[in-house]
Scaffold this motif. Sequence first.
Motif, PDB file in Angstrom:
ATOM      1  N   UNK A  27      -5.376   6.736  -3.788  1.00 23.34           N
ATOM      2  CA  UNK A  27      -6.621   6.054  -4.123  1.00 23.34           C
ATOM      3  C   UNK A  27      -6.435   5.238  -5.393  1.00 23.34           C
ATOM      4  N   UNK A  28      -6.951   4.016  -5.363  1.00 28.00           N
ATOM      5  CA  UNK A  28      -6.787   3.101  -6.477  1.00 28.00           C
ATOM      6  C   UNK A  28      -5.605   2.170  -6.339  1.00 28.00           C
ATOM      7  N   UNK A  29      -4.747   2.430  -5.374  1.00 27.57           N
ATOM      8  CA  UNK A  29      -3.577   1.606  -5.161  1.00 27.57           C
ATOM      9  C   UNK A  29      -3.876   0.369  -4.342  1.00 27.57           C
ATOM     10  N   UNK A  30      -2.817  -0.393  -4.048  1.00 32.23           N
ATOM     11  CA  UNK A  30      -2.957  -1.660  -3.339  1.00 32.23           C
ATOM     12  C   UNK A  30      -1.952  -1.771  -2.205  1.00 32.23           C
ATOM     13  N   UNK A  31      -2.328  -2.533  -1.195  1.00 36.00           N
ATOM     14  CA  UNK A  31      -1.452  -2.900  -0.099  1.00 36.00           C
ATOM     15  C   UNK A  31      -1.770  -4.325   0.310  1.00 36.00           C
ATOM     16  N   UNK A  61     -12.861  -6.114  -3.511  1.00 37.86           N
ATOM     17  CA  UNK A  61     -11.610  -5.360  -3.465  1.00 37.86           C
ATOM     18  C   UNK A  61     -10.580  -5.988  -2.526  1.00 37.86           C
ATOM     19  N   UNK A  62     -11.030  -6.549  -1.417  1.00 37.61           N
ATOM     20  CA  UNK A  62     -10.131  -7.132  -0.421  1.00 37.61           C
ATOM     21  C   UNK A  62     -10.223  -8.654  -0.456  1.00 37.61           C
ATOM     22  N   UNK A  63      -9.105  -9.307  -0.136  1.00 38.48           N
ATOM     23  CA  UNK A  63      -9.069 -10.758  -0.056  1.00 38.48           C
ATOM     24  C   UNK A  63      -8.299 -11.174   1.190  1.00 38.48           C
ATOM     25  N   UNK A 111      -7.973   0.756  -3.427  1.00 40.82           N
ATOM     26  CA  UNK A 111      -8.186   1.432  -2.150  1.00 40.82           C
ATOM     27  C   UNK A 111      -8.858   2.783  -2.328  1.00 40.82           C
ATOM     28  N   UNK A 112      -9.704   3.106  -1.370  1.00 42.23           N
ATOM     29  CA  UNK A 112     -10.446   4.353  -1.344  1.00 42.23           C
ATOM     30  C   UNK A 112     -10.099   5.134  -0.090  1.00 42.23           C
ATOM     31  N   UNK A 113     -10.411   6.420  -0.101  1.00 42.94           N
ATOM     32  CA  UNK A 113     -10.157   7.251   1.071  1.00 42.94           C
ATOM     33  C   UNK A 113     -10.861   6.701   2.300  1.00 42.94           C
ATOM     34  N   UNK A 114     -12.031   6.118   2.116  1.00 39.31           N
ATOM     35  CA  UNK A 114     -12.788   5.553   3.215  1.00 39.31           C
ATOM     36  C   UNK A 114     -12.143   4.348   3.867  1.00 39.31           C
ATOM     37  N   UNK A 115     -11.097   3.804   3.245  1.00 39.81           N
ATOM     38  CA  UNK A 115     -10.376   2.675   3.827  1.00 39.81           C
ATOM     39  C   UNK A 115      -9.322   3.120   4.833  1.00 39.81           C
ATOM     40  N   UNK A 116      -9.089   4.409   4.947  1.00 41.60           N
ATOM     41  CA  UNK A 116      -8.096   4.923   5.889  1.00 41.60           C
ATOM     42  C   UNK A 116      -8.487   4.564   7.313  1.00 41.60           C
ATOM     43  N   UNK A 117      -7.601   3.877   8.009  1.00 41.82           N
ATOM     44  CA  UNK A 117      -7.874   3.414   9.368  1.00 41.82           C
ATOM     45  C   UNK A 117      -6.657   2.675   9.890  1.00 41.82           C
TER      46      UNK A 117
END
Length: 128
Positions: free
Chosen positions: A14-18, A67-69, A86-92
């Motif tokens: 959490x807090x990281x980027x991809x 957060x997203x672009x 990133x947050x846990x809720x972004x897992x998908x």
Amino acid sequence: QVQLVESGGGLVQAGGSLRLSCAASGTTLTFYSMGWFRQAPGKEREFVAAISWNGGSTYYTDSVKGRFTISRDNAKNTVYLQMNSLKSGDTAVYYCAKSTTYRTLLARPHAAEEYNYWGQGTQVTVSS
């Protein structure tokens, strides 16, 4: 053979980027709107972001704004989704999609029905 191939997913804290990439082969993305959608286990597919055919307009679901672009590079026939904070809720599983219409500003860029080509998806897992 038309293919949209997503890449760049993985496991992050959490807090990281991809940065996700969607590379097309057998079809051009130029002059078509592009979208990113995601689907978590047990949930419906949901809209994440979209970019207009000319790159002049972008759209985001409320939960990812700031957060997203989304961006595109027509010379590389590729669309990107930069994901920060990133947050846990972004897992998908994240899917990219190409719109059906040509050189058209979508009235409903958030609607999956506007897109007719889809990638196979790339897994994003955010640990907490």
